[in-house]
Write a protein that holds these residues in place. Structure first.
Motif, PDB file in Angstrom:
ATOM      1  N   GLU A  45       0.838  -1.194   0.000  1.00 57.88           N
ATOM      2  CA  GLU A  45       0.000   0.000   0.000  1.00 57.88           C
ATOM      3  C   GLU A  45       0.877   1.250   0.000  1.00 57.88           C
ATOM      4  O   GLU A  45       2.016   1.236   0.482  1.00 57.88           O
ATOM      5  CB  GLU A  45      -0.940   0.009   1.203  1.00 57.88           C
ATOM      6  N   TRP A  46       0.336   2.347  -0.566  1.00 60.06           N
ATOM      7  CA  TRP A  46       1.027   3.636  -0.530  1.00 60.06           C
ATOM      8  C   TRP A  46       1.035   4.163   0.909  1.00 60.06           C
ATOM      9  O   TRP A  46       0.082   3.975   1.650  1.00 60.06           O
ATOM     10  CB  TRP A  46       0.338   4.656  -1.440  1.00 60.06           C
ATOM     11  N   VAL A  47       2.126   4.848   1.295  1.00 61.58           N
ATOM     12  CA  VAL A  47       2.249   5.294   2.692  1.00 61.58           C
ATOM     13  C   VAL A  47       2.391   6.812   2.808  1.00 61.58           C
ATOM     14  O   VAL A  47       2.746   7.318   3.878  1.00 61.58           O
ATOM     15  CB  VAL A  47       3.447   4.602   3.380  1.00 61.58           C
ATOM     16  N   GLU A  48       2.126   7.547   1.756  1.00 61.31           N
ATOM     17  CA  GLU A  48       2.197   9.002   1.849  1.00 61.31           C
ATOM     18  C   GLU A  48       1.234   9.516   2.920  1.00 61.31           C
ATOM     19  O   GLU A  48       0.048   9.168   2.933  1.00 61.31           O
ATOM     20  CB  GLU A  48       1.863   9.653   0.506  1.00 61.31           C
ATOM     21  N   GLY A  49       1.742  10.318   3.826  1.00 57.88           N
ATOM     22  CA  GLY A  49       0.918  10.868   4.892  1.00 57.88           C
ATOM     23  C   GLY A  49       0.619   9.891   6.011  1.00 57.88           C
ATOM     24  O   GLY A  49      -0.158  10.203   6.910  1.00 57.88           O
ATOM     25  N   LYS A  50       1.212   8.714   5.990  1.00 56.98           N
ATOM     26  CA  LYS A  50       0.976   7.714   7.031  1.00 56.98           C
ATOM     27  C   LYS A  50       2.219   7.525   7.885  1.00 56.98           C
ATOM     28  O   LYS A  50       3.334   7.794   7.459  1.00 56.98           O
ATOM     29  CB  LYS A  50       0.569   6.366   6.409  1.00 56.98           C
ATOM     30  N   SER A  51       1.997   7.021   9.094  1.00 55.26           N
ATOM     31  CA  SER A  51       3.116   6.779  10.005  1.00 55.26           C
ATOM     32  C   SER A  51       3.273   5.301  10.340  1.00 55.26           C
ATOM     33  O   SER A  51       4.196   4.939  11.075  1.00 55.26           O
ATOM     34  CB  SER A  51       2.905   7.560  11.307  1.00 55.26           C
ATOM     35  N   GLN A  52       2.396   4.444   9.790  1.00 55.35           N
ATOM     36  CA  GLN A  52       2.509   3.015  10.069  1.00 55.35           C
ATOM     37  C   GLN A  52       1.837   2.197   8.970  1.00 55.35           C
ATOM     38  O   GLN A  52       1.023   2.706   8.201  1.00 55.35           O
ATOM     39  CB  GLN A  52       1.904   2.679  11.431  1.00 55.35           C
ATOM     40  N   PHE A  53       2.214   0.924   8.946  1.00 54.12           N
ATOM     41  CA  PHE A  53       1.744  -0.015   7.928  1.00 54.12           C
ATOM     42  C   PHE A  53       1.105  -1.203   8.638  1.00 54.12           C
ATOM     43  O   PHE A  53       1.724  -1.832   9.501  1.00 54.12           O
ATOM     44  CB  PHE A  53       2.928  -0.460   7.064  1.00 54.12           C
ATOM     45  N   HIS A  54      -0.144  -1.502   8.289  1.00 54.44           N
ATOM     46  CA  HIS A  54      -0.871  -2.612   8.914  1.00 54.44           C
ATOM     47  C   HIS A  54      -1.061  -3.724   7.886  1.00 54.44           C
ATOM     48  O   HIS A  54      -1.483  -3.471   6.751  1.00 54.44           O
ATOM     49  CB  HIS A  54      -2.241  -2.170   9.424  1.00 54.44           C
ATOM     50  N   ALA A  55      -0.768  -4.946   8.294  1.00 56.32           N
ATOM     51  CA  ALA A  55      -0.983  -6.105   7.426  1.00 56.32           C
ATOM     52  C   ALA A  55      -1.159  -7.347   8.293  1.00 56.32           C
ATOM     53  O   ALA A  55      -0.733  -7.378   9.451  1.00 56.32           O
ATOM     54  CB  ALA A  55       0.185  -6.299   6.466  1.00 56.32           C
ATOM     55  N   THR A  56      -1.802  -8.356   7.734  1.00 59.82           N
ATOM     56  CA  THR A  56      -1.998  -9.633   8.427  1.00 59.82           C
ATOM     57  C   THR A  56      -1.169 -10.696   7.731  1.00 59.82           C
ATOM     58  O   THR A  56      -1.295 -10.897   6.519  1.00 59.82           O
ATOM     59  CB  THR A  56      -3.484 -10.041   8.408  1.00 59.82           C
ATOM     60  N   VAL A  57      -0.306 -11.354   8.497  1.00 58.86           N
ATOM     61  CA  VAL A  57       0.528 -12.412   7.924  1.00 58.86           C
ATOM     62  C   VAL A  57      -0.317 -13.663   7.730  1.00 58.86           C
ATOM     63  O   VAL A  57      -1.425 -13.786   8.260  1.00 58.86           O
ATOM     64  CB  VAL A  57       1.736 -12.705   8.826  1.00 58.86           C
ATOM     65  N   GLY A  58       0.223 -14.604   6.977  1.00 53.81           N
ATOM     66  CA  GLY A  58      -0.478 -15.840   6.691  1.00 53.81           C
ATOM     67  C   GLY A  58       0.004 -16.995   7.551  1.00 53.81           C
ATOM     68  O   GLY A  58       0.185 -16.840   8.763  1.00 53.81           O
ATOM     69  N   PRO A  59       0.223 -18.169   6.942  1.00 62.86           N
ATOM     70  CA  PRO A  59       0.675 -19.336   7.703  1.00 62.86           C
ATOM     71  C   PRO A  59       2.025 -19.096   8.369  1.00 62.86           C
ATOM     72  O   PRO A  59       2.735 -18.144   8.034  1.00 62.86           O
ATOM     73  CB  PRO A  59       0.770 -20.430   6.631  1.00 62.86           C
ATOM     74  N   PRO A  60       2.409 -19.944   9.332  1.00 65.93           N
ATOM     75  CA  PRO A  60       3.713 -19.783   9.988  1.00 65.93           C
ATOM     76  C   PRO A  60       4.844 -19.773   8.967  1.00 65.93           C
ATOM     77  O   PRO A  60       4.857 -20.543   8.007  1.00 65.93           O
ATOM     78  CB  PRO A  60       3.806 -21.012  10.899  1.00 65.93           C
ATOM     79  N   GLY A  61       5.792 -18.888   9.181  1.00 62.45           N
ATOM     80  CA  GLY A  61       6.923 -18.775   8.258  1.00 62.45           C
ATOM     81  C   GLY A  61       7.573 -17.413   8.356  1.00 62.45           C
ATOM     82  O   GLY A  61       7.236 -16.591   9.218  1.00 62.45           O
ATOM     83  N   GLN A  62       8.518 -17.175   7.473  1.00 62.53           N
ATOM     84  CA  GLN A  62       9.275 -15.917   7.473  1.00 62.53           C
ATOM     85  C   GLN A  62       8.710 -14.961   6.428  1.00 62.53           C
ATOM     86  O   GLN A  62       8.536 -15.309   5.263  1.00 62.53           O
ATOM     87  CB  GLN A  62      10.753 -16.192   7.175  1.00 62.53           C
ATOM     88  N   TYR A  63       8.438 -13.744   6.873  1.00 60.60           N
ATOM     89  CA  TYR A  63       7.917 -12.693   6.005  1.00 60.60           C
ATOM     90  C   TYR A  63       8.897 -11.522   6.003  1.00 60.60           C
ATOM     91  O   TYR A  63       9.675 -11.335   6.945  1.00 60.60           O
ATOM     92  CB  TYR A  63       6.536 -12.232   6.476  1.00 60.60           C
ATOM     93  N   THR A  64       8.821 -10.727   4.951  1.00 61.07           N
ATOM     94  CA  THR A  64       9.690  -9.565   4.822  1.00 61.07           C
ATOM     95  C   THR A  64       8.865  -8.329   4.501  1.00 61.07           C
ATOM     96  O   THR A  64       8.050  -8.348   3.571  1.00 61.07           O
ATOM     97  CB  THR A  64      10.742  -9.777   3.713  1.00 61.07           C
ATOM     98  N   VAL A  65       9.071  -7.286   5.313  1.00 62.18           N
ATOM     99  CA  VAL A  65       8.455  -5.983   5.055  1.00 62.18           C
ATOM    100  C   VAL A  65       9.507  -5.096   4.402  1.00 62.18           C
ATOM    101  O   VAL A  65      10.609  -4.928   4.933  1.00 62.18           O
ATOM    102  CB  VAL A  65       7.942  -5.343   6.358  1.00 62.18           C
ATOM    103  N   LYS A  66       9.183  -4.521   3.239  1.00 58.53           N
ATOM    104  CA  LYS A  66      10.133  -3.700   2.494  1.00 58.53           C
ATOM    105  C   LYS A  66       9.564  -2.302   2.264  1.00 58.53           C
ATOM    106  O   LYS A  66       8.385  -2.159   1.957  1.00 58.53           O
ATOM    107  CB  LYS A  66      10.468  -4.348   1.138  1.00 58.53           C
TER     108      LYS A  66
END
Length: 362
Positions: A45-66
């Motif tokens: 998602e675009w983050v202009e004007g935002k101070s945080q990013f919300h998301a729900t991860v899926g099954p157990p495992g390693q995720y990367t936020v970029k």
């Protein structure tokens, strides 16, 4: 320099994660994406004007936020930084009986551990193979007990804790065997008639019929519920789940119903199927077999006389389906006895199920 921070040290699978970038003012075309994990679609998602990013991860495992800057619809932009998020499995244990009777409730106890992640409701499901039959939501607590209705079909099933209703989201599972007593077992059988194009075999679990010929079926369904129906499926097995197609509603626990044979030659199963999840899926319980062939039009010899042996599994087909939609255009030579080449074939051999001889040559 952009620095990402997660709100949780130990996020759990299928739970929300919040990522912040303190001291950073996002640009107009900055965006954040979440990738990784098994069977997880990329989310951004675009983050202009935002101070945080919300998301729900899926099954157990390693995720990367970029975090990317100067991105766009035609360019990925520049990667500024990334943060690895390891989603752990909150499942701890299931308490499930080893076996239950068909249509009897299944009491399931569960224990979860969300750590510092706010707990959220999950699903307790009862499935046969990969098909979910029943599902209830947990209370959102760390432990509890739910009741699941057992399916009205016997055989091995599994109870699982899942994050979603997708079959790939199981966090933990345990098997349960569904048994069915003789009084509860459904029965299907063909009723012999004198209708042209229909011949009953030596046992009531199979019939030889011409394309689109009428067939009368007798049924006894002790565990009948509204929505039960008879379905024609291709082949000598019961598929799981039953594919969509024409059906015949039975409407009662016992009685007789008339169905019509499929229009193309081949081997079919007439399956008694029962609905689950408000009709979203249907599972076959028992079946009878139908051999569809134009040869059934001949009444010179009863097929009953040609099949003195007891019923058994029979994977062979009566004849190959027509390559075109003109199923009634079979050549006359195919209907002649393979020995004398003059009389019409009307005898089915056992156990091979070939219809290739006239009464005299048989």
């Amino acid at each position: 320099m952009v620095v990402l921070r997660s709100s949780l040290e130990r996020p759990c699978a299928f739970c929300p994660v919040t990522v912040t970038w303190p001291g950073q003012t996002p640009g107009k075309w900055d965006y954040v994406e979440l990738t990784g994990g098994p069977d997880f679609d990329r989310y951004w998602e675009w983050v202009e004007g935002k101070s945080q990013f919300h998301a729900t991860v899926g099954p157990p495992g390693q995720y990367t936020v970029k975090y990317f800057s100067e991105g766009g619809y035609l360019t990925p932009g520049t990667l500024q930084c990334s943060l690895v998020v390891n989603a752990v499995n909150p499942f701890r244990s299931l308490e499930v009986p080893g076996s239950v009777g068909a249509a009897s409730p299944v009491s399931v106890g569960y224990v979860l551990d969300f750590g510092d992640t706010p707990s959220r409701p999950l699903f307790v499901v009862l499935a046969k193979e990969d098909v979910i039959l029943h599902a209830v939501s947990t209370s959102g607590g760390l432990r509890g007990r739910v009741q699941l209705p057992a399916p009205r079909v016997e055989g091995p099933c599994r109870v699982a804790i899942q994050g979603t209703m997708d079959r790939c989201s199981a966090l933990g599972s345990q098997g349960v065997l569904v048994t069915m007593s003789g009084e509860a077992r459904p029965e299907l059988s063909f009723v012999e008639t004198q209708s042209r194009g229909t011949q009953a075999l030596a046992f009531p679990k199979a019939a030889l019929a011409a394309p689109d010929a009428p067939l009368r079926v007798k049924f006894r369904l002790p565990l009948f519920v509204d929505g039960d129906a008879l379905w024609f499926t291709e082949g000598p097995e019961i598929p799981l789940p039953i594919p969509r197609g024409p059906s015949y509603r039975v409407g009662a626990r016992s009685g007789e119903i008339e169905v019509r044979a499929p229009e193309c030659p081949g081997v079919y199963s007439l399956v008694y199927a029962t609905p689950f999840r408000n009709g979203a899926v249907r599972v076959g319980v028992t079946r009878v077999e139908v051999f569809v062939s134009a040869m059934a039009m001949s009444r010179e010899t009863s097929v009953t006389e040609a099949l003195p042996l007891a019923p058994r599994s029979f994977p062979a087909v009566v004849e190959q389906p027509c390559p075109s939609d003109q199923c009634s255009s079979a050549s006359s030579e195919a209907l002649l006895c393979k020995v004398c080449l003059s009389s019409a074939v009307s005898v089915m051999l056992s156990p091979c199920r070939h219809v290739a001889l006239c009464p005299q040559c048989a």
